[in-house]
Scaffold this motif. Structure first.
Motif, PDB file in Angstrom:
ATOM      1  N   UNK A 184     -23.655  64.850  75.508  1.00 42.91           N
ATOM      2  CA  UNK A 184     -23.338  66.234  75.225  1.00 42.91           C
ATOM      3  C   UNK A 184     -24.516  66.946  74.570  1.00 42.91           C
ATOM      4  N   UNK A 185     -24.603  68.233  74.856  1.00 42.83           N
ATOM      5  CA  UNK A 185     -25.628  69.061  74.255  1.00 42.83           C
ATOM      6  C   UNK A 185     -25.007  70.112  73.358  1.00 42.83           C
ATOM      7  N   UNK A 186     -25.629  71.285  73.328  1.00 41.56           N
ATOM      8  CA  UNK A 186     -25.161  72.344  72.432  1.00 41.56           C
ATOM      9  C   UNK A 186     -24.018  73.164  73.022  1.00 41.56           C
ATOM     10  N   UNK A 187     -23.778  73.042  74.324  1.00 40.34           N
ATOM     11  CA  UNK A 187     -22.719  73.830  74.962  1.00 40.34           C
ATOM     12  C   UNK A 187     -21.381  73.121  74.792  1.00 40.34           C
ATOM     13  N   UNK A 188     -20.397  73.757  74.146  1.00 37.15           N
ATOM     14  CA  UNK A 188     -19.099  73.109  73.939  1.00 37.15           C
ATOM     15  C   UNK A 188     -18.313  72.998  75.242  1.00 37.15           C
ATOM     16  N   UNK A 189     -17.450  71.999  75.320  1.00 36.98           N
ATOM     17  CA  UNK A 189     -16.688  71.777  76.543  1.00 36.98           C
ATOM     18  C   UNK A 189     -15.794  72.962  76.888  1.00 36.98           C
ATOM     19  N   UNK A 190     -15.264  73.648  75.880  1.00 33.41           N
ATOM     20  CA  UNK A 190     -14.357  74.760  76.188  1.00 33.41           C
ATOM     21  C   UNK A 190     -15.055  75.855  76.980  1.00 33.41           C
TER      22      UNK A 190
END
Length: 265
Positions: free
Chosen positions: A93-99
């Motif tokens: 995972x990076x900085x972009x949230x899954x939502x």
């Protein structure tokens, strides 16, 4: 598998360009799926102004066109060693949230036709099997054929038109997966074809996040999950965010583009 890539994009203008800036996503990032042996980005008719890692984790360069120039050529060249993980990128995972990756974009907004396709997932108790069935249904409804869609064609438009390319297949798949509440994203990169070294364009596929496996890839156009023949370059919420090259320019010049791509062992 060791793959060698040479990707050249040349833009020509019918009159001098006052100012132009290109955003380039043409540098692969190392992971458990691929190791970057060497990679170079060269520019003729312009220069790299800065380089950075964007919020999706893509290595990005900003390239300016030489003022009053009438052409710019960008070449990415290098060697990658790839591994076959059967399409599983995993829980990275990076900085972009899954939502955020559950939310539609302008080109992945689901209309009536995609909503009907999304019901394919409801017919399977196993979610992974349902996603493979969804991929198969999309390719059957939208056979691969170039010349019928454009860079700004939406997923719903491509499905209604009944013909499309890998960009369209990936965005239809992403739109349907998001309707089911699954985080999904677009992946741009390269595919080594078994019988063809020279290609007309780079490739694209989709990834969906599953709680059990993390990110899993689906190449709708070829009916498989990515294997060792694939090179990942960039990811985004849709084709625009993962586009190898996008940009702007000042002036009234008309633009033409020629792409040369070779992917081989």
């Amino acid at each position: 598998m060791q793959l060698h890539v040479t990707h050249t994009t040349r833009y020509a203008y019918d009159e001098p360009v006052i100012y132009g800036l290109q955003k380039i996503r043409l540098r692969p990032v190392g992971s458990h799926m691929q190791s970057v042996v060497d990679w170079n980005l060269t520019v003729t008719g312009g220069k790299i102004e800065c380089s950075y890692c964007d919020h999706h984790g893509n290595q990005t360069d900003l390239v300016s066109i030489t003022p009053e120039g009438d052409a710019v050529e960008i070449t990415a060249r290098g060697t990658i060693i790839t591994e076959n993980t059967h399409g599983v990128f995993g829980k990275i995972y990076g900085r972009v949230p899954l939502y955020l990756l559950r939310m539609p974009t302008l080109t992945t907004e689901a209309g009536p036709k995609i909503k009907a396709f999304a019901r394919t997932l409801d017919k399977h108790d196993d979610l992974l099997a349902g996603l493979h069935a969804l991929s198969e249904a999309i390719l059957k409804a939208v056979p691969y054929e170039s010349g019928h869609t454009a860079a700004d064609t939406t997923a719903e438009q491509a499905l209604a038109g009944g013909k499309g390319v890998c960009q369209d297949h990936a965005q239809i798949f992403i739109a349907a997966a998001r309707l089911a509440g699954l985080p999904a994203r677009y992946v741009s990169g390269y595919l080594m074809m078994d019988d063809q070294v020279d290609q007309d364009a780079s490739h694209a596929w989709a990834e969906v996040h599953l709680d059990t496996l993390g990110w899993v890839g689906f190449d709708v156009s070829n009916g498989i999950s990515p294997d060792e023949r694939y090179v990942r370059i960039a990811v985004g919420r849709d084709a625009k965010e993962a586009s190898p090259i996008e940009g702007m320019r000042m002036g009234s010049a008309d633009e033409s583009m020629i792409v040369s791509l070779q992917v081989q062992q």
